[in-house]
Design a protein around this motif. Sequence first.
Motif, short mmCIF file in Angstrom:
data_model
loop_
_atom_site.label_atom_id
_atom_site.label_comp_id
_atom_site.label_asym_id
_atom_site.label_seq_id
_atom_site.Cartn_x
_atom_site.Cartn_y
_atom_site.Cartn_z
N HIS A 29 0.83 -1.21 0.00
CA HIS A 29 0.00 0.00 0.00
C HIS A 29 0.86 1.26 0.00
O HIS A 29 0.53 2.24 -0.67
N GLU A 30 1.99 1.26 0.72
CA GLU A 30 2.93 2.39 0.67
C GLU A 30 3.48 2.56 -0.74
O GLU A 30 3.59 3.69 -1.24
N HIS A 31 3.85 1.45 -1.36
CA HIS A 31 4.40 1.48 -2.71
C HIS A 31 3.37 2.04 -3.70
O HIS A 31 3.70 2.89 -4.55
N VAL A 32 2.14 1.58 -3.59
CA VAL A 32 1.07 2.07 -4.46
C VAL A 32 0.91 3.59 -4.30
O VAL A 32 0.81 4.32 -5.29
N ALA A 33 0.91 4.07 -3.07
CA ALA A 33 0.79 5.51 -2.81
C ALA A 33 2.00 6.26 -3.37
O ALA A 33 1.86 7.32 -3.98
N TYR A 34 3.20 5.71 -3.17
CA TYR A 34 4.43 6.35 -3.67
C TYR A 34 4.38 6.51 -5.19
O TYR A 34 4.79 7.53 -5.72
N GLU A 35 3.86 5.50 -5.87
CA GLU A 35 3.79 5.56 -7.34
C GLU A 35 2.52 6.25 -7.83
O GLU A 35 2.25 6.27 -9.02
N LYS A 36 1.74 6.82 -6.90
CA LYS A 36 0.54 7.58 -7.23
C LYS A 36 -0.44 6.73 -8.05
O LYS A 36 -1.06 7.20 -8.99
N SER A 37 -0.56 5.48 -7.67
CA SER A 37 -1.44 4.55 -8.36
C SER A 37 -2.77 4.48 -7.63
O SER A 37 -2.93 5.02 -6.54
N THR A 38 -3.72 3.79 -8.23
CA THR A 38 -5.03 3.65 -7.60
C THR A 38 -4.94 2.66 -6.44
O THR A 38 -4.18 1.69 -6.50
N PRO A 39 -5.69 2.89 -5.38
CA PRO A 39 -5.66 1.97 -4.23
C PRO A 39 -5.99 0.55 -4.64
O PRO A 39 -6.75 0.31 -5.57
N ARG A 40 -5.41 -0.39 -3.92
CA ARG A 40 -5.63 -1.80 -4.18
C ARG A 40 -6.68 -2.34 -3.22
O ARG A 40 -7.00 -1.72 -2.21
N PRO A 41 -7.21 -3.54 -3.50
CA PRO A 41 -8.31 -4.07 -2.69
C PRO A 41 -7.92 -4.29 -1.23
O PRO A 41 -6.77 -4.62 -0.93
N ALA A 42 -8.88 -4.12 -0.35
CA ALA A 42 -8.65 -4.31 1.09
C ALA A 42 -8.31 -5.76 1.43
O ALA A 42 -7.62 -6.02 2.41
N ASP A 43 -8.76 -6.70 0.61
CA ASP A 43 -8.51 -8.12 0.89
C ASP A 43 -7.24 -8.63 0.20
O ASP A 43 -7.11 -9.81 -0.09
N LEU A 44 -6.28 -7.76 0.00
CA LEU A 44 -5.06 -8.10 -0.72
C LEU A 44 -4.32 -9.28 -0.08
O LEU A 44 -3.88 -10.19 -0.78
#
Length: 158
Positions: A29-44
């Motif tokens: 989730h940190e990586h996704v935010a760092y790359e300014k990507s869309t949030p990933r599912p809560a059940d990852l």
Amino acid sequence: MDHAPDSPSPSPVRFVRPEDMPRLVELIHEHVAYEKSTPRPADLADRLGPLLFAEDTRLRVLLAETPDGTVAGYAACSEEFAFWDAASYLHMDCLYLTEEARGHGLGAALMEAVADLARESGLDHVQWQTPDWNEGAIRFYDRLGATSRPKRRYAWPV
């Protein structure tokens, strides 16, 4: 990659274990935010766990730990096939280190572990991509001696 307990310099890199899933998901989730990507599912974690720990998995995840044992980064890899070369290679889908863990050799240790994984799998190279704005990563990869290939990556929902 994991060294014996009496080894003088234990590796800061090891394979992911089931008990690492909560921390791995935090890092994703940190990586996704760092790359300014869309949030990933809560059940990852529920979706990734069975894939990571299946007996026949192609997916391998390496974790980097700080000297105090904190998991501070990861590299996710899988074997892929290059049609034009008629050969397989190791695709590194993700490499991420927390900001405070950068600049301490953990990135180089992760990359060496990725290279070791490729060699152990009988593969002669690793491929990956990074956003064109990620200048720190580009400098890091260039210092390793990696070469870039200009392409755009597309995603097509079907």
